[in-house]
Motif scaffolding. Structure first.
Motif, PDB file in Angstrom:
ATOM      1  N   GLY A  42       0.970  28.331  16.116  1.00 53.26           N
ATOM      2  CA  GLY A  42       1.686  27.167  16.612  1.00 53.26           C
ATOM      3  C   GLY A  42       2.809  27.527  17.566  1.00 53.26           C
ATOM      4  N   THR A  44       5.955  27.941  17.249  1.00 55.46           N
ATOM      5  CA  THR A  44       7.032  26.960  17.126  1.00 55.46           C
ATOM      6  C   THR A  44       8.397  27.580  17.390  1.00 55.46           C
ATOM      7  N   ASN A  64       0.303  21.818  18.211  1.00 50.97           N
ATOM      8  CA  ASN A  64      -0.232  21.123  17.040  1.00 50.97           C
ATOM      9  C   ASN A  64      -1.491  21.872  16.620  1.00 50.97           C
ATOM     10  N   SER A  66      -3.336  21.395  13.970  1.00 49.69           N
ATOM     11  CA  SER A  66      -4.247  20.623  13.123  1.00 49.69           C
ATOM     12  C   SER A  66      -5.227  19.786  13.921  1.00 49.69           C
ATOM     13  N   THR A  67      -5.257  20.002  15.226  1.00 51.46           N
ATOM     14  CA  THR A  67      -6.185  19.275  16.079  1.00 51.46           C
ATOM     15  C   THR A  67      -6.895  20.250  17.003  1.00 51.46           C
ATOM     16  N   HIS A  74       3.682  19.406  19.499  1.00 52.51           N
ATOM     17  CA  HIS A  74       4.530  18.543  18.670  1.00 52.51           C
ATOM     18  C   HIS A  74       5.988  18.809  18.988  1.00 52.51           C
ATOM     19  N   ARG A 109       3.632  15.205  21.225  1.00 49.97           N
ATOM     20  CA  ARG A 109       3.900  13.996  20.446  1.00 49.97           C
ATOM     21  C   ARG A 109       5.190  14.176  19.650  1.00 49.97           C
ATOM     22  N   SER A 294       5.377   6.737  17.276  1.00 47.44           N
ATOM     23  CA  SER A 294       5.076   8.011  17.923  1.00 47.44           C
ATOM     24  C   SER A 294       5.316   7.830  19.418  1.00 47.44           C
TER      25      SER A 294
END
Length: 301
Positions: A42, A44, A64, A66-67, A74, A109, A294
């Motif tokens: 990620g 981050t 992100n 998870s997609t 994110h 997002r 969002s």
């Protein structure tokens, strides 16, 4: 002063979350688990803003994971309500956006509460409003009767169902969860560490509905025992079992277990397009009390 955050900053970051979000219940220990289980792919970046040595704002951003959407990212940004209007949010965000662009994020997002200043801030920084979520809560002492179980239907706790069964159900039934970015699954080891073994996860309260021996529906429940509050963190039903009232059964049973465990307030969140789940929660007695939007921004390649 703004610097990169460390896990030692989590208690201070939690204090900001509690002040900013009326629905937020996660314990400090839970938030530390989120930090430790953040996936390295990620990339981050986490930043914290300090005033007199104490955290008053923080931000994070990365991919992100998870997609499967290429370049999806994110952003999370929050400033303590007592320290807003001083440019802290923009100073934090500018460094996060620089990081997002540097690593190749194409679409990010973020989320903003429904108050006008937050919405104006998001739009001023180039974000477009997307999905809208509804937060609702209820007193677990006041619940409707548990629906009668149809033939072949039984219920058990998450603990009784077992980790592998619950994982398979969660991944299969959550694929089409409403939102602005698709959810394409979580690896089993990450899911185990981040959710199943998390300190707030209530494995004896969360409930699975079995239909002829198949785990057809389940609801997760996390709780902060010190606050006496809990959060439904996901209710999912396999596609072929939807429309049978199984989610109503799962949540009814779980909320009674929560009440018996001394959790007086239960909170839930739904995308406004998820009419079937909102109907279930309205039947249970949840009362809306806050909204969150969002926000999405595209970056040039």
């Amino acid at each position: 002063m703004i610097r990169e955050a460390t896990i030692a900053d989590v208690p201070g970051m939690a204090r900001i979350r509690y002040a900013a979000f009326p629905w937020f219940t996660a314990s400090v220990a839970q938030q530390e688990v989120w930090w430790r289980t953040s996936r390295p792919e990620g990339r981050t970046l986490r930043l914290v803003a300090l005033h007199d040595g104490l955290p008053v704002g923080w931000a994070s951003g990365g991919f992100n994971v998870s997609t499967t959407e290429e370049g999806a990212g994110h952003v999370e940004l929050v400033v303590h309500p007592e320290h807003r209007g001083r440019g802290l949010g923009s100073a934090l965000y500018d460094r996060i956006e620089e990081h997002l662009r540097a690593i190749g994020v194409r679409r990010a997002r973020a989320f903003a509460t429904e108050d006008a200043p937050s919405l104006r801030w998001a739009q001023a920084h180039g974000y477009t409003q997307g999905a809208r979520d509804r937060y609702a809560k209820l007193d677990t002492a006041v619940l409707p009767p548990v629906p009668a179980l149809p033939a072949g239907v039984t219920v058990c706790s998450l603990a009784e169902a077992g980790r592998e069964t619950v994982y398979d159900l969660d991944q299969a039934a959550s694929i089409d969860e409403p939102g602005d970015m698709s959810f394409d699954g979580t690896p089993f080891d990450v899911w185990t560490a981040r959710y199943w073994e998390s300190p707030d996860q209530q494995l004896d309260i969360g409930t699975v509905v079995m239909v002829d021996g198949v785990a057809a529906c389940g609801t997760f429940f996390e709780a902060n025992r010190e606050l006496g509050k809990g959060m439904s963190t996901g209710t999912c039903t396999r596609r072929e079992y939807r429309g049978r009232g199984l989610a109503k059964i799962a949540k009814s049973v779980a909320l009674r277990r929560a009440a018996e465990a001394g959790i007086h307030t239960a909170i839930t969140c739904n995308d406004y397009t998820n009419a079937p789940m909102i109907a279930v929660n309205d039947w249970l007695g949840y009362q809306p009390f806050a909204d969150e939007y969002s926000y999405l921004k595209h970056f040039n390649a």
